[in-house]
Motif scaffolding. Structure first.
Motif, PDB file in Angstrom:
ATOM      1  N   ALA A  67       0.818  -1.206   0.000  1.00  0.00           N
ATOM      2  CA  ALA A  67       0.000   0.000   0.000  1.00  0.00           C
ATOM      3  C   ALA A  67       0.855   1.260   0.000  1.00  0.00           C
ATOM      4  O   ALA A  67       1.917   1.314   0.630  1.00  0.00           O
ATOM      5  N   THR A 415     -10.789   0.682  -0.481  1.00  0.00           N
ATOM      6  CA  THR A 415      -9.531   1.338  -0.830  1.00  0.00           C
ATOM      7  C   THR A 415      -9.047   2.238   0.307  1.00  0.00           C
ATOM      8  O   THR A 415      -9.846   2.773   1.078  1.00  0.00           O
ATOM      9  N   ARG A 439      -8.008  -2.699  -2.622  1.00  0.00           N
ATOM     10  CA  ARG A 439      -6.764  -2.100  -3.127  1.00  0.00           C
ATOM     11  C   ARG A 439      -6.244  -1.014  -2.193  1.00  0.00           C
ATOM     12  O   ARG A 439      -6.994  -0.178  -1.679  1.00  0.00           O
ATOM     13  N   ASN A 440      -4.943  -1.029  -1.994  1.00  0.00           N
ATOM     14  CA  ASN A 440      -4.210   0.020  -1.284  1.00  0.00           C
ATOM     15  C   ASN A 440      -4.696   0.193   0.158  1.00  0.00           C
ATOM     16  O   ASN A 440      -4.867   1.290   0.657  1.00  0.00           O
ATOM     17  N   ASN A 441      -4.869  -0.940   0.830  1.00  0.00           N
ATOM     18  CA  ASN A 441      -5.244  -0.935   2.236  1.00  0.00           C
ATOM     19  C   ASN A 441      -4.067  -1.411   3.084  1.00  0.00           C
ATOM     20  O   ASN A 441      -3.201  -2.150   2.614  1.00  0.00           O
ATOM     21  N   ASN A 468      -1.915  -4.117  -1.381  1.00  0.00           N
ATOM     22  CA  ASN A 468      -2.171  -3.954   0.047  1.00  0.00           C
ATOM     23  C   ASN A 468      -0.930  -4.339   0.841  1.00  0.00           C
ATOM     24  O   ASN A 468      -0.097  -5.116   0.385  1.00  0.00           O
ATOM     25  N   ASN A 492       0.955  -7.200  -3.609  1.00  0.00           N
ATOM     26  CA  ASN A 492       0.818  -7.034  -2.167  1.00  0.00           C
ATOM     27  C   ASN A 492       2.155  -7.258  -1.448  1.00  0.00           C
ATOM     28  O   ASN A 492       3.049  -7.929  -1.952  1.00  0.00           O
TER      29      ASN A 492
END
Length: 680
Positions: A67, A415, A439-441, A468, A492
């Motif tokens: 992320a 997100t 996504r992008n956590n 992530n 990830n």
């Protein structure tokens, strides 16, 4: 997953008592003492250059993966301290095993650790552990925060949301007897009910889930180079305080939404003293009719039940400014779904009632009060069925599961959300969730799988888990896939799983529907992954495939992954012993991988089946490159598992004599810890 990791009895071994755990803090694996810094790069002892990491690694090693977060991570073991650095150690049920990077700093009352801020900062997050109360339930203890020797604030740390014990589903009581006295107990290699007398286990039994974290907005913005000190006051009731890391951040101004259904106009209390659930319900109802968003201005709003949402947008001022916080409340009678408690959470309608659509939640924190694991309870931060919906920029803490979606449902996007300190999973796409994106956590310190797709009864399809970061799942896996069709796991970063799982699992288990179509696993990085499986008494792979309920035979491609500092194997393919002659794992293709360090092998095969390898480069391999046991029949024709060399496999790990199915089975090879990862 919010259920047992197997359907068999719990079988764990070698674990320490709390006394031994505390001994780890104050005595063992000490890498230094007195005032100093651990591996601080450059600078002077008085003002060392800050060491910024990602998952306790040099950020260059994980560039483009995981992320993209707003904060900068600094591990306490790199900071200046007069405390005691602890670790590294990957043995479960110890403070070091659950620490990021498997190292931390222990402070006695009067001691400090201080961080040189790498950038302008007005907010910090401290990850820490303090002792439990002797009979459970936690304690509170102070931690003084100063910047450039100027007092800023005293934080009140708590262990009320940490310290679980015993067998699944665990207890808060360190004095409890075995929860399941008829289960296999690996400490004595027996089933207690079959022995006379029943075995005695040390109490507290199997302590874990030691850490919590707390956020603090500073009194002003401090420039890069300022020195932030965390000091345990001499008056502290905590015998020790372990500091794992500091995340520092520059938080922007709060978001203002002038044209909205402002919850203050409907009677919500931003001080948190009065319950605001009814006021938020009224704002949601008006917003639904008028097509306005609901706005939660800066403040803390007390909510002790679910807010049911459908066709509505709810906007906070930002998750540092707007906090929706509640108590866990016991129900007078169990709910139809089996819940015996309720608590704060935003829920879509159940799928059986048609679910909810067009729900958009953004820019606030949800802080629960869950201190025990009751799997029937719906006490999650976000739940229900939410189709054509989005969750963005939330901060979820102290709920059972951060986000648990029960389908069938489609097109949900999660997100830019932070999920920490959960009793069970971080996020689970459960039962017929399709065409959705996670996504992008950022996920840290979950009590079960951090990110999961579970195709129970109805398969999940067309979903993506992308970019992530997962750190320190205490139990089970970083990313877990249980059945499904045409799903993707990509980009990830997964670090430091602690026990009974690993970084990535592909599992035919928990009654999941089969894997069909394709499964794409690509461009992920794992580090310090692969735990010791006590049921089997073997080490797992950083990525592992598990055929328990059925064979795995979908089109599975693993491409571009990097497996760094794997505790045991980089790749494992395994069937349960009881079904090893019924199920197999086939049609898996690995390509363009980098394996930098394994405690044992690159590939461990404990199943019938096959896999192909192309351009898999490996170095610092602790044992034989391929540990091929097949299904343990050791036939004259070789192993029941075959490997295909598609070329370009460097590092000598895949030798011609091992192909296609030479038996190279060493059931429990000795572990050779690899050197730290480095640039390829």
């Amino acid at each position: 997953m919010s259920r047992p990791t197997t359907t068999r009895p719990d079988r764990r071994a070698r674990w320490r008592t709390v006394a031994a755990t505390l001994a780890v803090v104050v005595a063992t694996t000490v890498t230094g003492g007195g005032v100093g810094t651990a591996r601080a790069h450059g600078g002077s002892p008085a003002n060392p250059v800050p060491v910024v990491t990602r998952a306790a690694l040099d950020p260059a090693l994980v560039a483009g993966r995981g992320a993209d977060v707003r904060f900068l991570e600094q591990e306490a073991e790199h900071a200046r301290t007069d405390g005691t650095p602890i670790g590294p150690d990957r043995t479960p049920y110890t403070l070091t095993s659950e620490a990021s990077g498997r190292r931390a700093v222990s402070l006695a009352p009067g001691q400090y650790v201080e961080f040189t801020l790498p950038a302008a900062t007005n907010a910090v997050t401290v990850r820490y552990s303090i002792p439990d109360a002797p009979t459970g339930g936690g304690i509170t203890a102070p931690l003084d925060v100063s910047v450039d020797r100027r007092p800023v604030r005293t934080m009140t740390l708590t262990s009320q949301y940490a310290w679980l014990y015993n067998q699944y589903p665990f207890t808060n009581d360190p004095t409890a007897d075995l929860l399941h006295p008829d289960w296999w107990i690996t400490e004595c290699s027996c089933v207690p009910a079959e022995t006379t007398p029943a075995p005695v286990v040390a109490k507290p039994f199997r302590p874990h889930h030691f850490y919590d974290e707390q956020r603090l907005r500073l009194d002003r913005t401090y420039p890069a180079g300022s020195v932030l000190r965390l000091t345990v006051p001499r008056r502290s009731v905590a015998a020790w305080t372990v500091i794992d890391l500091l995340d520092s951040e520059l938080v922007g101004p709060p978001r203002i939404v002038p044209v909205a259904a402002n919850v203050l106009a409907f009677g919500a209390d931003p001080t948190g003293r009065r319950d605001s659930a009814a006021a938020i319900d009224r704002a949601v109802a008006v917003a639904h009719r008028t097509k306005l968003p609901v706005y939660l201005p800066p403040g803390t709003y007390q909510v002790n039940r679910h807010i049911v949402v459908d066709d509505v947008t709810i906007l906070g001022a930002g998750n540092w400014y707007t906090v929706v916080k509640g108590r866990e409340v016991a129900l007078d009678t169990p709910a139809p779904d089996g819940s015996v408690h309720t608590g704060v959470g935003f829920y879509g309608r159940p799928a059986a009632e048609g679910g909810s659509r067009n729900v958009h939640l953004s820019g606030f924190a949800v802080e629960g009060d869950v201190r025990e694991r009751i799997d029937t309870d719906q006490v999650n931060g976000v739940g229900g069925a939410l189709s054509h919906s989005s969750i963005d920029g939330l901060h979820l803490r102290h709920t059972k599961v951060g986000l648990w979606f029960d389908g069938p449902m489609t097109d949900v996007r999660v997100t830019n959300t932070i999920i920490v300190d959960q009793i069970a999973d971080g996020l689970n796409l459960h039962t017929g969730v399709t065409n959705s994106v996670v996504r992008n956590n950022f996920v840290r310190n979950t009590g079960d799988d951090a990110l999961a797709m579970w195709s129970e009864k109805v398969g999940n399809a067309g979903n993506t888990i992308d970019r992530n970061t997962v750190q320190s799942p205490v139990l089970a896996n970083g990313i877990a896939l249980y059945g499904g069709t045409d799903n993707t796991v990509s980009g990830n970063l997964v670090a430091d799983p602690v026990r009974e799982g690993s970084a990535i699992q592909v599992g035919a288990r928990f009654g999941a529907e089969p894997f069909t179509g394709h499964l794409s696993i690509r461009d992920n990085t794992t580090v310090r992954a692969g735990t010791y499986e006590l049921n089997w008494k073997i080490g797992l792979g950083a990525i592992w495939f598990y055929a328990l309920d059925r064979s795995i035979d979908a089109d599975i491609r693993v491409v571009g992954d990097h497996y760094l500092d794997s505790t045991y194997n980089a790749v494992m393919l395994v069937s349960e012993w009881a079904v090893k002659d019924r199920y197999s794992i086939t049609n898996v293709r690995f390509s363009d991988l980098r394996v930098d360090g394994t405690g044992t092998s690159v590939v461990s095969a404990r199943t019938a089946g096959s896999a192909a390898f192309a351009n898999v480069d490996a170095r610092h391999v602790g044992a034989v490159g391929v540990n091929n046991c097949g299904s343990f029949h050791f036939t004259p024709a070789g192993s029941e598992f075959g490997l295909t060399d598609l070329g370009g496999n460097d590092g000598g790990w895949l030798a011609p004599w091992q192909l296609p199915n030479t038996i190279t089975c060493d059931d429990r090879p000795p572990v050779v810890p690899p050197p730290p990862p480095s640039a390829w």
